[in-house]
Design a protein around this motif. Structure first.
Motif, PDB file in Angstrom:
ATOM      1  N   GLY A 139      -6.481   1.082  -8.763  1.00  0.00           N
ATOM      2  CA  GLY A 139      -6.595  -0.329  -8.421  1.00  0.00           C
ATOM      3  C   GLY A 139      -7.354  -0.489  -7.100  1.00  0.00           C
ATOM      4  O   GLY A 139      -7.520   0.242  -6.291  1.00  0.00           O
TER       5      GLY A 139
ATOM      6  N   LEU B  65      -6.779  -3.801   3.670  1.00  0.00           N
ATOM      7  CA  LEU B  65      -6.843  -3.434   5.092  1.00  0.00           C
ATOM      8  C   LEU B  65      -7.785  -3.972   6.237  1.00  0.00           C
ATOM      9  O   LEU B  65      -6.757  -4.787   7.402  1.00  0.00           O
TER      10      LEU B  65
ATOM     11  N   GLY C 236      -1.530   9.872   1.455  1.00  0.00           N
ATOM     12  CA  GLY C 236      -1.940  10.206   2.737  1.00  0.00           C
ATOM     13  C   GLY C 236      -4.107  10.379   2.756  1.00  0.00           C
ATOM     14  O   GLY C 236      -4.225   9.670   0.839  1.00  0.00           O
TER      15      GLY C 236
ATOM     16  N   LEU D 180      -8.865  -4.426   0.233  1.00  0.00           N
ATOM     17  CA  LEU D 180      -9.788  -5.762   1.165  1.00  0.00           C
ATOM     18  C   LEU D 180      -8.678  -5.921   2.310  1.00  0.00           C
ATOM     19  O   LEU D 180      -8.627  -6.122   2.921  1.00  0.00           O
TER      20      LEU D 180
ATOM     21  N   ALA E 178     -10.409   5.310  -0.186  1.00  0.00           N
ATOM     22  CA  ALA E 178     -10.511   6.660   0.351  1.00  0.00           C
ATOM     23  C   ALA E 178     -11.339   7.462  -0.360  1.00  0.00           C
ATOM     24  O   ALA E 178     -13.012   7.495  -0.146  1.00  0.00           O
TER      25      ALA E 178
ATOM     26  N   ILE F 248     -11.673   2.993   7.165  1.00  0.00           N
ATOM     27  CA  ILE F 248     -10.681   2.402   5.898  1.00  0.00           C
ATOM     28  C   ILE F 248      -9.891   1.153   6.222  1.00  0.00           C
ATOM     29  O   ILE F 248      -9.614   0.684   6.088  1.00  0.00           O
TER      30      ILE F 248
ATOM     31  N   ILE G 153     -13.849  -0.689   1.712  1.00  0.00           N
ATOM     32  CA  ILE G 153     -13.590   0.882   1.325  1.00  0.00           C
ATOM     33  C   ILE G 153     -12.525   0.888   0.667  1.00  0.00           C
ATOM     34  O   ILE G 153     -10.894   0.120   1.177  1.00  0.00           O
TER      35      ILE G 153
ATOM     36  N   ASP H 176       5.237   6.759   4.707  1.00  0.00           N
ATOM     37  CA  ASP H 176       5.475   6.509   3.554  1.00  0.00           C
ATOM     38  C   ASP H 176       4.907   8.512   3.504  1.00  0.00           C
ATOM     39  O   ASP H 176       4.740   8.815   4.792  1.00  0.00           O
TER      40      ASP H 176
ATOM     41  N   ASN I 110       0.901  -0.335  -0.145  1.00  0.00           N
ATOM     42  CA  ASN I 110      -0.259  -0.499   0.059  1.00  0.00           C
ATOM     43  C   ASN I 110       0.865   1.417   0.000  1.00  0.00           C
ATOM     44  O   ASN I 110       1.008   2.495  -0.510  1.00  0.00           O
TER      45      ASN I 110
END
Ligand code: ADP
Length: 591
Positions: free
Chosen positions: A396, A402, A371, A400, A387, A380, A385, A367, A340
């Motif tokens: 893309g 997180l 954000g 799933l 953002a 989140i 879900i 990172d 991610n």
């Protein structure tokens, strides 16, 4: 309140002291009722004005006491109640006969008689005694009307009729009220049972639907993993062959990356389904933590090469060397978070940090990417879900990652969280309750040891209905042990036929096959061919359902490899079984 206190006092203090036969169910109530009645009967003679009454009252009181003794000696409750009622009717007829017949107030005692069996034995016994009491009242009415009473009464028919009607109606009413209540209670009970049955039916349907969904997901995953086995396997074989052709290697690296990505999606869907059904389980093992973290980190190094990013891994010195948890799941969590971070960061840096944070280890992936919007942050970790719709279009993903990561951290009894500022970057962290462990005794052999056995001329049998998968295993084996012989069978029946005439050093068994599957074939090999010695059987399967895996292992497999397998793992397993006679792990996870 007072009643409740009284009840509590009785239950705690008095009931345990009663004779054993009176301690359970309705028996304490019967005891108290009989004791009270006996007391009344024994004390009534003091105030009773009627001729002969003291004697009969005392006699009935003594009879009640006798009966209590009989019950405590084991007399069944039903018999005891019928006996009380019978004695009661006789006593009351006599009492009424001696004190004015229908006009005697003593007859009113008869009203309570049917109520006792009604509550203690059941409604039917209540009706029987209602009939008996009614008949007794008619008897007393006849005695009164005929003037056969012990003491003559001034005959007044209207008064007698009125008294009879009053007793008869009150008796019926006394039983009717609880009867109506009882009916209503039963109807409510029937309705609630019906509702419960409906709920149970719905629950069964839901469970069936869930089972079907799981079965569907498992079979889709199986169907997808099977060809992936050939794609990834052949790709890795080809990679070795073209090590001196950079262009070809580059193209194969693309294929491999895409196939890996596809595998991640398949595994995500499968993990999520197992997670929902509560079947996701952790398998703890002792492993080198730094090496594992590095391994997860290194997986992305090729990808980062083409990006303008600083990509660093910082492991503090006090982090334990050896820890015990599910290594495969920890890898998955790290890979998800690193994946991610790299996906959403275009410049700046991505840093993986690991530090000792009493009483465990804290991992963080920081990172300097896009954000997460403040409005999106609360949800989140929810499944599906992303953002914003924009992000899905640009980057893309299935939303799933997180949700699964959070589930996995919880499975390992840890905690997960994040801080993020839109436009500046995010920091996802998780802590696991890990402590320093002593290193395991048998450390996994390195792939390089294959070279030491390269000259072996082992006899292998490969059983698989997919030609491509057979070919892949054959190629891997031939590359590692060029002098070995690899015989192929398309199903279990063919394998058994071959087994009858030839001895093999090791068998590779696909678990799902037509005609005769891997479980049946392994069982048959274990039962019928003991004279061949216990040749190791390595199961190969694209099925990852934990129950099925257990079933496969129970069939007598020496080891089980999940497809798609890494060629080097397959070779490690062959060596472990043929040289040391023990598998590396009972189930080797797929990459
Ligand atoms: P996906 O597979 O769609 O990325 P995830 O569950 O992994 O699903 O992530 C859900 C959403 O969380 C992503 O679509 C993205 O909007 C946001 N997200 C996750 N990690 C980061 C990150 N490091 N930086 C910015 N956004 C992130």
């Amino acid at each position: 309140m007072t009643l409740a206190l009284l009840q509590q006092w009785l239950d705690q203090r008095v009931v345990p002291r009663l004779p054993r036969a009176f301690r359970q169910g309705k028996m304490p109530y019967l005891f108290f009722f009989e004791a009270l009645l006996t007391l009344v009967l024994l004390s009534f003679p003091l105030i009773n004005p009627y001729h002969q009454a003291p004697m009969t009252s005392l006699a009935y009181g003594v009879a009640m006491m006798l009966q209590m003794v009989l019950i405590s000696r084991g007399m069944p409750l039903r018999q005891a109640i019928h006996l009380i009622c019978l004695l009661g009717v006789i006593y009351l007829i006599h009492a009424a006969w001696t004190s004015g017949g229908l006009l005697s107030p003593r007859l009113s005692w008869m009203l309570i008689l049917p109520v006792i069996p009604f509550y203690i034995i059941g409604p039917r016994a209540g009706y029987v005694w209602l009939g008996v009491v009614f008949t007794a009242q008619v008897g007393v009415a006849v005695l009164t009307a005929q003037g056969w009473l012990l003491q003559a009464l001034p005959s007044d028919h209207a008064q007698s009729k009125y008294a009879f009607a009053t007793f008869a109606i009150v008796t019926v009413m006394l039983v009717l009220v609880p009867l109506v209540y009882d009916r209503q209670h039963r109807a409510a009970l029937r309705e609630s049972r019906l509702r419960q049955q409906e709920l149970e039916k719905k629950q069964a349907e839901l469970e069936q639907a869930l089972d079907m969904r799981e079965h569907f997901i498992a079979s889709v995953s199986h169907e997808l993993r099977t060809p992936m086995n050939a794609i990834l396997g052949f790709n890795s074989l080809l990679m070795k062959r073209v090590h001196n052709k950079p262009r070809a290697q580059e193209i194969l690296a693309h294929t491999s990356q895409s196939a890996d990505h596809l595998m991640t999606v398949i595994n995500d869907v499968l993990d999520y389904s197992q997670f929902l059904s509560g079947r996701l389980a952790a398998h703890a093992e002792t492993f080198a933590l730094r090496e594992t973290v590095r391994h997860a980190f290194d997986l992305f190094v090729p990808r980062v090469k083409s990006m303008e990013l600083a990509y660093r891994c910082e492991i503090e010195d006090d982090v334990p060397e050896w820890v015990s948890t599910d290594r495969h799941r920890l890898m998955q969590i790290l890979v998800n978070l690193l994946g991610n971070a790299l996906k959403f960061t275009h410049q700046g840096q991505v840093v993986l940090r690991v530090k000792w944070d009493h009483p465990g280890v804290l991992f963080s992936v920081q990172d300097t990417g896009i954000g997460i919007g403040f409005e999106d942050q609360p949800q989140i970790f929810n499944r599906f879900i992303q953002a914003q719709g924009e992000i899905q279009k640009r980057y893309g993903g299935n939303g799933l990652g997180l949700a699964i990561t959070q589930g996995l951290v919880e499975l390992l009894e840890g905690e997960i969280g994040f801080d993020s500022t839109p436009g500046q970057g995010s920091c996802f962290w998780f802590s696991l309750p890990l402590s320093a462990q002593s290193p395991p005794q048998a450390v996994k052999p390195q792939a390089a040891t294959v070279l030491q056995t390269a000259s072996q001329a082992w006899q292998f049998l490969v059983v698989d209905d997919h030609g491509l998968n057979r070919l892949l295993v054959k190629q891997v084996l031939k590359n590692a042990w060029p002098n070995s012989t690899v015989v192929e069978a398309e199903n279990g029946a063919q394998a058994l036929e071959l087994w009858r005439h030839q001895r093999f050093d090791l068998v590779f068994m696909d678990m799902l096959m037509p005609v005769m599957d891997g479980v049946q074939t392994t069982q048959a090999i274990r039962q019928s061919f003991t004279s061949h010695g216990l040749a190791p059987v390595i199961g190969l399967t694209a099925n990852v359902n934990p129950q099925d895996l257990q079933r496969f292992k129970d069939a007598g497999l020496s080891a089980l490899l999940l497809k798609p397998f890494e060629p080097v793992k397959l070779c490690d397993e062959v060596e472990a079984l043929l040289l040391r006679g023990a598998p590396i792990a009972s189930v080797s996870p797929a990459p």
